[in-house]
Design a protein around this motif. Structure first.
Motif, PDB file in Angstrom:
ATOM      1  N   ASN A  11      -7.913   2.065  -5.600  1.00 15.44           N
ATOM      2  CA  ASN A  11      -8.860   3.189  -5.494  1.00 15.44           C
ATOM      3  C   ASN A  11      -8.148   4.533  -5.587  1.00 15.44           C
ATOM      4  N   LEU A  12      -6.963   4.567  -6.224  1.00 15.99           N
ATOM      5  CA  LEU A  12      -6.171   5.791  -6.286  1.00 15.99           C
ATOM      6  C   LEU A  12      -6.637   6.661  -7.446  1.00 15.99           C
ATOM      7  N   ARG A  13      -6.837   7.919  -7.136  1.00  6.74           N
ATOM      8  CA  ARG A  13      -7.119   8.917  -8.171  1.00  6.74           C
ATOM      9  C   ARG A  13      -5.854   9.722  -8.430  1.00  6.74           C
ATOM     10  N   GLY A  14      -5.528   9.926  -9.693  1.00 10.48           N
ATOM     11  CA  GLY A  14      -4.317  10.663 -10.025  1.00 10.48           C
ATOM     12  C   GLY A  14      -3.204   9.706 -10.395  1.00 10.48           C
ATOM     13  N   PRO A  15      -2.009  10.209 -10.611  1.00  9.81           N
ATOM     14  CA  PRO A  15      -0.887   9.391 -11.073  1.00  9.81           C
ATOM     15  C   PRO A  15      -0.538   8.300 -10.066  1.00  9.81           C
ATOM     16  N   ALA A  16      -0.162   7.148 -10.595  1.00 12.56           N
ATOM     17  CA  ALA A  16       0.264   6.024  -9.769  1.00 12.56           C
ATOM     18  C   ALA A  16       1.771   5.868  -9.947  1.00 12.56           C
ATOM     19  N   ASN A  17       2.532   6.264  -8.935  1.00 14.30           N
ATOM     20  CA  ASN A  17       3.988   6.261  -9.012  1.00 14.30           C
ATOM     21  C   ASN A  17       4.532   5.004  -8.337  1.00 14.30           C
ATOM     22  N   LEU A  18       5.337   4.258  -9.075  1.00 18.79           N
ATOM     23  CA  LEU A  18       5.965   3.042  -8.562  1.00 18.79           C
ATOM     24  C   LEU A  18       7.473   3.177  -8.744  1.00 18.79           C
ATOM     25  N   ARG A  19       8.212   2.958  -7.649  1.00 23.00           N
ATOM     26  CA  ARG A  19       9.672   3.128  -7.681  1.00 23.00           C
ATOM     27  C   ARG A  19      10.324   1.833  -7.194  1.00 23.00           C
ATOM     28  N   ALA A  69       8.559   1.082  -3.604  1.00 29.72           N
ATOM     29  CA  ALA A  69       7.722   2.110  -2.964  1.00 29.72           C
ATOM     30  C   ALA A  69       6.642   2.560  -3.937  1.00 29.72           C
ATOM     31  N   ASP A  70       5.467   2.875  -3.400  1.00 29.57           N
ATOM     32  CA  ASP A  70       4.368   3.413  -4.216  1.00 29.57           C
ATOM     33  C   ASP A  70       3.675   4.532  -3.449  1.00 29.57           C
ATOM     34  N   ASN A  71       2.883   5.305  -4.161  1.00 27.44           N
ATOM     35  CA  ASN A  71       2.125   6.397  -3.549  1.00 27.44           C
ATOM     36  C   ASN A  71       0.643   6.044  -3.477  1.00 27.44           C
ATOM     37  N   GLY A  72       0.364   4.755  -3.241  1.00 30.34           N
ATOM     38  CA  GLY A  72      -1.019   4.264  -3.242  1.00 30.34           C
ATOM     39  C   GLY A  72      -1.774   4.640  -1.983  1.00 30.34           C
ATOM     40  N   THR A  73      -2.879   3.914  -1.768  1.00 27.55           N
ATOM     41  CA  THR A  73      -3.780   4.227  -0.650  1.00 27.55           C
ATOM     42  C   THR A  73      -3.229   3.784   0.688  1.00 27.55           C
ATOM     43  N   GLY A  74      -2.142   3.003   0.698  1.00 27.11           N
ATOM     44  CA  GLY A  74      -1.538   2.583   1.947  1.00 27.11           C
ATOM     45  C   GLY A  74      -2.316   1.454   2.609  1.00 27.11           C
ATOM     46  N   ILE A  75      -1.795   1.006   3.750  1.00 25.41           N
ATOM     47  CA  ILE A  75      -2.393  -0.103   4.500  1.00 25.41           C
ATOM     48  C   ILE A  75      -2.909   0.448   5.821  1.00 25.41           C
TER      49      ILE A  75
END
Length: 597
Positions: free
Chosen positions: A498-506, A521-527
């Motif tokens: 459900n992320l809006r904007g860039p999806a960064n995966l490292r 690591a990601d910048n997603g919606t988290g847990i």
């Protein structure tokens, strides 16, 4: 034993159907009806007792809380006198002349006593015992401490701290008179450096009367006040209880708190409250027979039950007789037929269940051969379906060759993007379907993840931003297969859902002396915090894996268990996540991997 049972069994077996129905009626209806009626009676009686106990318990708790409030108000009166500086100055000996002190007492101290009397109707008398014998006594409320030192509580009061008071009671010479209650508290000078007197607040009998009157009901049979040893200090006269019943009640009084209980025969309900401030127990006893108008209800229910049983019995035997006649005739027909498959019953059928049974029997006779053929045909069709399922299975090599053919055709058509996706999908399938040993290297795992992410890159476009930070020396570390793809897939399917904007995966692989630190690591919606806590407890082995739903977490548990089996317990997954900011998964892979496998 068998010699006795065999004749009885044979006789029952040979009885007519009507007689068997009658015996069944007695055993299966009358006796269960009586047992159920008794159980229902006991259940209804116990329910009414529980309802009575619950209601009286609530009344008792409310009365107890009201009494505690009244006692707290009495204790608060000490502050009223202690904070009166004129009174503490007077008791401390700070005065000019007797006439000036009398004037100040009349103007500033006496109103405090008057207010205390007016504000609480439970106060019977307030006495201030002054410690300085040289002070003049300006009113009847003030007495010398010598009058107090002869009381039983004098030594206990001397041991009190400034913030503590003492409740005491005085037993009356008659059981018809309630015990006298009083509250004692030491008075101190303004700086609390020395004691200057003792405050005594004596209560009237309204404290106990309010408690008893709040629960007043026609079922009251005994009201008592008892001490810690179960000795009676007060009892309401004209009690209907016997001495044996009184001893039983006094023996069960609580040591603390509030309780309600029945006597052994459930004749009386007892409500008892232990007033711990002055260690007295207040008790009320109720007569359950007066409280429950149960006998009238029981008689009515019994009469209705008997009438209902009689009516149902008449209806039962009427219906049973009409049924048994046709069943008997049908059974006679069956006895006469040597081969039932070829016999058709021509007697009356009807449109009820017995008629349906007879008509079904006649249809069954004609359809036996047909059903046998259908069963054989079904078995043949089942075997044919199994053969077709075996023929429809696809060999993995055929799947690889098909993908390679598709890639070749896409390349010939200059559709290089489709060819590249097909090629990477083929590599993914070869890695996934490979039957080699379940051990790989971080390099092969990374290559597999790159193919996986390249396919998702085509689907997500520029939204998916991937950053690899890899130490090349780390790629030779041995590892179980499929430890990276589930972790990356967790970010793509759940973190970026459900992320809006860039999806960064490292993805980081950092080489250390003892092994490799792996971080995704990601910048997603988290847990969410609650779910994160549950996942951590499952990974640590505190909770079972079935505590996780199918919406996420099971893949993490599988990777975590495989890492621990391969590298040891220190290789478990560590998850850090903040809802709305992203998730980071970290683990340590030792160089000695495989020894724990």
């Amino acid at each position: 034993m068998n010699s006795i049972l065999q004749p009885i069994t044979a006789r029952l077996r040979n009885l007519r159907l009507v007689h068997k129905l009658f015996i069944g009626y007695i055993l299966l209806i009358c006796i269960p009806f009586a047992v159920f009626g008794f159980i229902f009676y006991r259940q209804m009686y116990n329910n009414q007792l529980d309802h009575l106990k619950s209601g009286k318990s609530q009344m008792l708790e409310q009365s107890y809380r009201n009494l505690e409030v009244d006692l707290t108000k009495i204790e608060a009166m000490h502050a009223l006198f202690q904070n009166n500086t004129s009174l503490t100055d007077y008791l401390g000996g700070f005065s000019a002349t007797d006439w000036a002190e009398a004037y100040r007492y009349k103007r500033e101290i006496s109103p405090t006593f008057s207010f205390a009397y007016i504000s609480n109707q439970l106060v019977d008398k307030i006495t201030m015992y002054k410690a300085n014998p040289d002070l003049p006594i300006l009113s009847p409320e003030v007495q010398d401490i010598a009058r107090f030192t002869d009381t039983p509580q004098a030594e206990e009061v001397q041991l009190l701290t400034p913030n503590k008071g003492l409740w005491a009671y005085e037993k009356s010479n008659s059981l018809n008179v309630l015990p006298a209650i009083r509250y004692l508290h030491k008075m101190y000078n303004n700086s609390y450096t020395r004691s200057i007197g003792v405050l005594q607040i004596s209560l009237n009998d309204g404290l106990f009367k309010q408690f008893f009157d709040a629960q007043q009901s026609p079922e009251d049979v005994w009201k008592i006040v008892a001490d810690d040893s179960g000795n009676l200090l007060y009892e309401e006269p004209d009690s209907k209880l016997k001495e044996r019943e009184k001893r039983e009640i006094l023996h069960q009084l609580p040591q603390a708190g509030i309780t309600t209980f029945f006597t052994k025969d459930h004749r009386y309900l007892i409500g008892a409250a232990k007033i711990e401030r002055f260690n007295l127990t207040v008790v009320k006893v109720y007569d359950t027979r007066d409280a429950l108008d149960f006998w009238q209800t029981t008689g009515l229910s019994l009469g209705v039950g008997i009438l209902l049983l009689t009516g149902l019995s008449v209806v039962y035997f009427t219906i049973a007789t009409s049924i048994t006649l046709r069943i008997v005739r049908f059974s006679r027909h069956l006895r006469r037929v040597e081969d039932p498959k070829q016999a058709v019953y021509s007697g009356e059928g009807g449109s009820d269940e017995i008629g349906f049974l007879i008509s079904s029997y006649n249809l069954m006779i004609g359809r036996v051969d047909e059903l046998t053929q259908m069963v054989k045909q079904t078995e043949l069709l089942k075997k044919e379906a199994e053969i077709k399922m075996l023929q429809a299975q696809i060999n993995p090599h055929f799947l690889y060759n098909t993908l390679e053919t598709m890639c070749m055709l896409a390349a010939l058509n200059e559709d290089h993007e489709v060819a590249e996706i097909g090629q990477k999908l083929g590599k993914l399938l070869r890695y996934s379907l490979s039957k080699t040993k379940d051990v790989s290297t971080l390099g092969k795992e990374l290559e597999n993840v790159r193919h996986y992410l390249d396919i998702h890159q085509v689907r997500m476009g520029d939204k998916l931003q991937i950053d690899f930070q890899i130490d090349m020396e780390a790629l030779q570390i041995p590892c179980p297969r499929f430890i990276l793809q589930p972790l990356v897939e967790n970010s793509l399917l759940h973190g970026f859902k459900n992320l809006r904007g860039p999806a960064n995966l490292r993805l980081e692989m950092t080489q250390q002396a003892a092994g490799v630190v792996l971080k995704i690591a990601d910048n997603g919606t988290g847990i969410p915090a609650e779910r994160l806590s549950r996942i951590r407890e499952v990974l640590e082995g505190v909770l079972a894996v079935n505590q996780l739903s199918s919406s996420g977490g099971i893949g993490l548990h599988n990777v975590n268990e495989r890492l621990k089996a391969f590298y040891g317990n220190e290789a478990g997954l560590a998850i850090q996540s903040i809802e709305g900011q992203g998730t980071t998964i970290t683990t340590f892979l030792g160089r000695e991997g495989g020894r724990h496998a």
